[in-house]
Design an enzyme around this catalytic site. Sequence first.
Site, short mmCIF file in Angstrom:
data_model
loop_
_atom_site.label_atom_id
_atom_site.label_comp_id
_atom_site.label_asym_id
_atom_site.label_seq_id
_atom_site.Cartn_x
_atom_site.Cartn_y
_atom_site.Cartn_z
CG ASP A 275 -0.84 -0.75 1.95
OD1 ASP A 275 -0.45 -1.80 1.39
OD2 ASP A 275 -1.46 0.14 1.34
C1 NOJ Z 1 -0.16 -1.75 -1.51
C2 NOJ Z 1 -1.57 -1.29 -1.70
O1 NOJ Z 1 -1.71 0.01 -1.18
C3 NOJ Z 1 -2.60 -2.20 -1.05
O2 NOJ Z 1 -3.87 -1.76 -1.41
C4 NOJ Z 1 -2.36 -3.62 -1.45
O3 NOJ Z 1 -3.35 -4.45 -0.91
C5 NOJ Z 1 -0.98 -4.03 -0.97
N1 NOJ Z 1 0.01 -3.19 -1.63
C6 NOJ Z 1 -0.67 -5.49 -1.24
O4 NOJ Z 1 -0.46 -5.68 -2.58
#
Ligand code: NOJ
Length: 737
Positions: A275
Amino acid sequence: MKRFLNAIMLISVLALASCSTEPKSDIDRKVDELLSKMTLHEKVGQMNQLSGGAWLVDQAAKGEVGSILNCVDPAEINAVQKAAVEESRLGIPILVSRDVIHGFRTIFPIPLGQAATFDPAIVEKGARIAAVEATASGVRWTFSPMLDIARDPRWGRVAEGSGEDPYLDALMGVAMVKGYQGDDLSDPTSLAACIKHFVGYGAAEGGRDYNTTMISERSLRNTYFPAFKATAEAGAATLMTSFNEIDGIPSTGNKWLLKDILRDEWGWDGMVVTDWNSAGEMIAHGFSRDLKHTAEQAINAGVDMDMMSYGFIQYVEELVKEGKVSEKEIDRAVRNILKLKFELGLFENPYVDETASAKIDYAPEHLEAAKQCAIESAVLIKNDGVLPLSGAKTILVTGPLADAPYEQMGTWAFDGQKEHTVTPLAALRQEYDVIWEPGLDYSRDKDMSDFAKVRRAASRADAAVVFVGEEAILSGEAHSLSNLNLQGAQSELIAEVAKAGKPVVAVVIAGRPLTIERDLANCDAMLYSFHPGTMGGPALADLIKGKAVPSGKLPMTFLRDAGQAPFYYNHNNSGRPCNGTETLLNDIPIAAGQTSLGCTSYYLDTGYGPLLPFGYGLSYTTFEYGKPSVEKAELGRDDVLKVSFELKNTGKYEGTEVAQLYVQDKVGSVVRPVRELKRFERVTLAPGESRTVTFELPVSELAFWNIDMEYVVEPGDFRLWVAGDSASGTPVDFIVK
Ligand code: NOJ
């Protein structure tokens, strides 16, 4: 001796495997060939994902970026792609990604609302449409579906998933993966899916986003893994690690999760991405010393691509030289990345047609499907005979969500344009003479100075429809709440309108289950719509008018008070279950003596039950369930349980009921849930019509991770219910031998 024989057997199995004559696929051969030409620097470049567009051209030309996120401008995408394909030494195309969570341009209801449809087919269709629109802009990878089991509505990200039930979660997840990816990743409209967040992210203690979790291995296996395993088996191309730690180990550095479970146990061969900076955050977790250490731990744990920590690109070459990360691990990661790029056909078709999206976005059939999904996702929570408002001529429309085109799209609707949203106000104007008085400007607004005007307007109307709820920003990532009542003066607005003495319909448009008990008392009917998206207005207008009949069911338990969270229907048996005779707060005599005898698991103030159970939802018509009968009351472990029952439409409208089958394993080697959803079916019946419905459930699906951490069906006594929600139904017993 036994050990020796085992060793011999293992050696022969390995020998057999290495002598395997299974031909390598074309893609594997291409990957090997390309990999053999790559420098370590180029390999690490592929493992690097950066946010941005045109300004990444130089890095792309140097082969230092494998994927970009957050650029949806086709011209910019082509510019970065051109640098990678035509200027970098090996011409490896960039993988373009985006959070396409519930639609790209045409926004569908938020995933929690889609789960309320209990209709995997409409969810798959929505994901396909999202893929068609996103790929027309050059995006080939989405970070969806989110499979996090969510048992606590204080957690803002409940909006992004399918709620609290593992079975529903798995079905909706598989539907999304199929919809995004289509039949073949190489199709130019195929959008690679990313199952996330692996794992347990939704179990954040107290519902506070990013908080720590406490989940046992058994609970991971029984509750949190199933949707990931099902979607992995359905061919999900990628997986994202989660921000949280599991038993002290952050997911991004968790070898047990990323190698032992995902690869060795499940045999999944997709690509793993972190993530956003979740590798870097292992420093704040106190699990890594510094950024270099995060890269070492993440790669060795099984991560393939780094989203935005910059740790891989900065330190991996050093780590390889120092022997802390082997080149074998790097090759594994790069192989997974290149394989996906080949599968998506990016080497053959790296560019996007810059004129395509204009012809595809918001196509009429996309809008029609989004409307249908929004209709199916609305849950009728209360109806004292006022809905549908088929006889009314003049209605008052009020409330901060009645004409809020941006807010009704909900969280993670980056690319939906509010100019294309049709609000309830606009749609209701097509059906009624509308008196429009907003009452409040936005959901947190506390200014009640217009309330008297709203009440006077209500007296002039045949009925009042009050649109309350949450602005989009109040749910989603980082938007946890400890109080789940309607914000601002919205409850006061409903109460004020009720004073006019006309029928009051409350429509809640929100990102999560709110605590709406006090509001239910002030309205005659309530429709609960999770943020319904672009076509929410026409969908809700059809439901209010009676052109459509509600059929949605709650994908999460609704609480009376946020203090009850976490609260979910499929909790384990307690040693002291509530029996309905418990003493409540006001029944306790003053100066009562201290006692706990006879007490059970409940709250003195809110009692035992939630406000509304999982699976609940009314219709304009009524349904009667006949007593279920089982074809065989004693089954072997290879048998299929067959349960049949009569479902009758006893009301005046044609309607669709989501009939649900729940099962309880009465005694286990470990404590089992009170009920678990095992099957459901949407059944449409005309007034007076009845039908025999049969659920078939292979006994093997009663397996669980038992005391020996083995996945088995334990013979013994079982109970089932067939009902319209998780708290109803006449029990029927059966035995597994
Ligand atoms: C953080 C989020 O937790 C995740 O779900 C998302 O896909 C990513 N950022 C990318 O934006």
